[in-house]
Enzyme design. Structure first.
Site: not given
Ligand code: NAP
Length: 318
Positions: A284, A237, A266
């Site tokens: 995005h 993000r 965005e």
């Molecule tokens: P996920 O499995 O829930 O992973 C989220 C990660 O964020 C976890 O590894 C968590 O690590 C980390 N996190 C949360 N709080 C944190 C903190 N304070 N410090 C450091 N790390 C932290 O989610 P996902 O499915 O992989 O998706 C991740 C993100 O990608 C989504 O939330 C979304 O914003 C983004 N995304 C972007 C697109 C795009 O089109 N570009 C599409 C889909 C998703 P820990 O639990 O180890 O802290």
């Protein structure tokens, strides 16, 4: 798409933030009375009783005043994994359920991260332009930088972070990561400080969720730790990065390059980023393939169906 009052009285009413690309509107319209909420239009101007709306399909910011006006809302089915666009505490307090679309998006977003990494290192966009504008007929394309065998740091080793790591293993990357806690059973090096991860990475990929804690987590100090040879990739993000600090680091050549799919404000992208040779920008589009959008359509609809059928939600957040 207009629904008649007769249809509405028979079917549950679903409000959808549009435009949404893919086939979700057609799918929902088979079972529900679907009202589209176009960006910039006030919900109060919709030709429907707001109290009849029980479900909302969201993909952009869901303002609390919109939720206040939807007194009988039972579920927000978010069209995406990140739920930073929704006030989850508000929903909890009001008993509004929230779902998202995890897992089905993971491969596409990880693919894009790798694509951006390779494209920045090998200057793909410049090479493409070089052929298109026939510069190749007069000179040779400058040398670029090797894209495999580097040190890759992943901020957020969740579903997408892990899928990026799996792909990166195929490119012989040395992988490390930062998150709130060390993951059990994972052999990649864990850094408890993001600046230490950056200092030990050639490429830093942001794949974490946007929360109050991660907002501007990648700041000037982290970018300086990544350094003039380092590359930042952001498919998480925009607000995880202090964008003005990123622009400044690139302008002052304190950072080597960037591949960015997401931005702080965005669809507005800082003007300075638009013409940098060492920066690749995408609008995005992490999940924007027909295949993935079809699976997202289905998951959103399945969650709404489950809600109205009184069954357990498939991918609950709240
Ligand atoms: P996920 O499995 O829930 O992973 C989220 C990660 O964020 C976890 O590894 C968590 O690590 C980390 N996190 C949360 N709080 C944190 C903190 N304070 N410090 C450091 N790390 C932290 O989610 P996902 O499915 O992989 O998706 C991740 C993100 O990608 C989504 O939330 C979304 O914003 C983004 N995304 C972007 C697109 C795009 O089109 N570009 C599409 C889909 C998703 P820990 O639990 O180890 O802290």
């Amino acid at each position: 798409m207009a629904n008649t009052n007769d249809q509405r009285s028979e079917k549950e009413c679903v409000l959808v933030q549009t435009p949404l690309l893919g086939g979700i509107l057609q799918g929902l319209e088979e079972h529900y009375s679907v009202i589209q909420l176009v960006a910039g239009v006030d919900a109060a101007d919709l030709k429907v009783s707001l109290s009849s709306i029980r479900a909302l399909v969201s993909w952009r910011k869901v303002p609390v005043d919109l939720l206040e006006s939807l007194g009988n809302l039972g579920i927000i089915a978010n069209y995406g994994v990140g739920v930073d666009n929704i006030d989850l505490d508000y929903c909890r307090n009001r008993g509004i359920r929230v779902t998202n679309t995890p897992d089905v998006v993971t491969d596409d977003v990880a693919d894009l991260a790798i694509l951006l990494m390779l494209a920045v290192r090998r200057k793909l966009q410049k090479a493409h332009e070089f052929v298109r504008d026939r510069s190749w007929e007069n000179m040779r394309f400058p040398l670029t930088r090797k894209a495999s065998g580097l040190r890759l740091g992943i901020l957020g080793l969740g579903r997408i972070g892990m899928a990026i790591a799996k792909r990166a293993e195929g490119f012989d990357y040395i992988i490390s990561y930062h998150g709130r806690t060390k993951k059990p059973g994972i052999s990649y090096t864990f850094y408890s400080k993001i600046s230490e991860l950056a200092a030990n990475s050639d490429i830093l990929v942001i794949a974490c969720a946007l929360t109050d804690d991660t907002k501007h987590l990648v700041d000037k100090d982290v970018l300086d730790a990544l350094g003039p040879e380092g590359i930042l990739i952001n498919i998480g993000r925009g607000p995880v990065v202090d964008e003005p600090a990123l622009v400044k680091a690139l302008l002052e050549k304190r950072l080597g390059g960037a591949g960015l799919d997401v931005f702080e404000n965005e669809p507005h992208v800082p003007r300075e980023l638009l013409n940098m040779d060492n920066v690749i920008l995408t609008p995005h589009v992490g999940t924007a393939t027909w295949e993935t959008r079809r699976t997202m359509d289905k998951l959103v609809q399945d969650n709404i169906d489950a809600f109205f059928a009184g069954k357990p939600l498939l991918t609950p957040v709240v």
